[in-house]
Design a protein around this motif. Structure first.
Motif, short mmCIF file in Angstrom:
data_model
loop_
_atom_site.label_atom_id
_atom_site.label_comp_id
_atom_site.label_asym_id
_atom_site.label_seq_id
_atom_site.Cartn_x
_atom_site.Cartn_y
_atom_site.Cartn_z
N ALA A 98 0.86 -1.19 0.00
CA ALA A 98 0.00 0.00 0.00
C ALA A 98 0.89 1.23 0.00
O ALA A 98 1.74 1.40 0.88
CB ALA A 98 -0.91 -0.01 1.23
N GLY A 101 1.00 4.48 0.55
CA GLY A 101 1.25 5.38 1.67
C GLY A 101 2.04 4.73 2.78
O GLY A 101 3.00 5.30 3.31
N GLN A 102 1.68 3.50 3.13
CA GLN A 102 2.37 2.78 4.20
C GLN A 102 3.80 2.46 3.83
O GLN A 102 4.70 2.56 4.67
CB GLN A 102 1.60 1.50 4.53
CG GLN A 102 0.22 1.75 5.11
CD GLN A 102 -0.58 0.48 5.27
OE1 GLN A 102 -0.17 -0.58 4.79
NE2 GLN A 102 -1.73 0.57 5.92
N GLU A 153 5.85 5.64 4.10
CA GLU A 153 6.09 5.98 5.50
C GLU A 153 7.15 5.08 6.12
O GLU A 153 8.00 5.53 6.91
CB GLU A 153 4.78 5.87 6.28
CG GLU A 153 3.77 6.95 5.90
CD GLU A 153 2.34 6.59 6.27
OE1 GLU A 153 2.17 5.61 7.02
OE2 GLU A 153 1.42 7.28 5.82
N ALA A 154 7.10 3.78 5.77
CA ALA A 154 8.10 2.84 6.28
C ALA A 154 9.49 3.17 5.75
O ALA A 154 10.48 3.14 6.49
CB ALA A 154 7.72 1.41 5.90
#
Length: 360
Positions: free
Chosen positions: A170, A172-173, A176-177
């Motif tokens: 995904a 966005g995730q 961010e990671a």
């Protein structure tokens, strides 16, 4: 030692019965102990140098890798059969064709390293040390499964292994990671198993750029031949060393291919041709490539590999029989293992008047 071997040879060729173990001993005397193998150069991103383009493969390693990949292949084919027989229900995603990824990754890290996977995780379960019995029994929802029959295909666990997560990639995730791991210089190797299709959509139709090893932006990346176990092994060693030396995260794209469809509800032929699958099987199959490398470098022979194949088939068949005869977990165990190291406590069931006792 020479006298002992001479005695063995003399005994066998004097007319004594040749048992398989004896034949194997004689054959092994003529095999090479190791071989230097060339591997494809990785594509690099934000890196001045990458993994080596040649490596040494020992006979012991080759036999171990070959057997592991054959076990995973046979296990997935048996899972396909058991699903069609309705012994396995629900979601089930098979990884046959991608065996070099999980076996190669395991060969390049330490047993104490931690692995988190996506849902196509059966192969990683095996390479992380779970038995074929415990994997197939989990698929059939039996007590002998690695998660005691409660997780199924998508939620398997073992020591230092946290597998079968349903949400993958995904955007966005992932971003961010990448960001927080780079900010804190976390020793994390991100893996993209690029099997060329997102469910039923070819990557060329879904991505303006298919250079997934560059998607980390500020994170270094490698693009690796994911059909060659030695390429995966050496790239993994390189990536792990990068992280352990304090340089922060790194991203690896493994270019691989799945033979089955996305899941068991997908025949896998509506968005790709049968010829495409056949070409991958005939030209780039990871087990075939390792087998040819072993034979060409005198690390094994056809007869020995056939014996391994037969042994693997027997192991998987016995595991499958266990997976369909082992009892299912009882209803009073429904709430067990919610927490780790917790005293027993009551959990309300679907009916508010029914309560279950949860134990660790």
């Amino acid at each position: 030692m020479r006298k002992m071997l001479a005695a063995v040879v003399s005994h066998v060729f004097s007319g004594a019965t040749q048992k398989p173990a004896m034949r194997g001993l004689l054959a092994s005397l003529n095999f090479s102990n190791d071989a230097t193998c060339d591997i494809k150069k990785c594509d690099l991103y934000r890196l001045e140098e990458g993994p080596p383009t040649s490596t040494v493969l020992t006979r012991e390693e080759a036999l171990k890798y070959y057997r592991s990949m054959q076990v995973i292949r046979r296990m997935e084919l048996k899972s396909d059969q058991m699903y069609k027989q309705k012994f396995i229900r629900g979601f089930c995603h098979l990884c046959d064709g991608q065996e070099a990824c999980c076996v190669g990754l395991e060969a390049g890290i330490n047993p104490t390293d931690h692995i988190i996977t996506s849902y196509r995780a059966h192969g990683f379960c095996y390479t992380r040390g779970l038995s074929v019995k415990s994997i197939l029994a989990e698929l059939t929802g039996r007590r002998g499964g690695c998660a005691k029959g409660k997780g199924g295909s998508m939620h398997m666990y073992g020591k230092h292994f946290y597998g079968g997560n349903g949400i993958v990639g995904a955007q966005g995730q992932v971003a961010e990671a990448y960001n927080i791991s780079a900010l804190w210089k976390l020793p994390c190797v991100f893996i993209c198993e690029n099997n060329r299709y997102g469910m039923g959509t070819a990557i060329e139709r879904a991505a303006a750029s298919t250079d997934y090893h560059k998607r980390g932006n500020f994170i270094p990346g490698l693009r690796v031949n994911g059909m060659d176990i030695l390429s995966v092994r050496e790239a993994t060693k390189f990536a792990a060393d990068h992280c352990r030396s304090g340089k922060g995260p790194i991203l690896m794209e493994l270019q691989t291919y799945r033979y089955h469809g996305h899941s068991m509800s997908d025949p896998g032929v509506s968005y790709r041709s049968r010829e495409e699958v056949h070409n991958m099987r005939s030209k780039s199959d990871p087990i075939m490539l390792l087998r040819e490398r072993m034979i060409n470098n005198n690390l094994s022979n056809v007869e020995e590999l056939k014996e391994i194949d037969a042994d693997v088939r027997k192991e998987v068949e016995e595991a499958a029989q266990f997976a369909i005869t082992d009892p299912e977990p009882t209803l009073d165990e429904l709430a067990h293992h919610i927490y780790y190291h917790n005293p027993p406590f009551e959990v309300r069931g679907t009916n508010k008047w029914i309560k279950y006792m949860s134990v660790s």
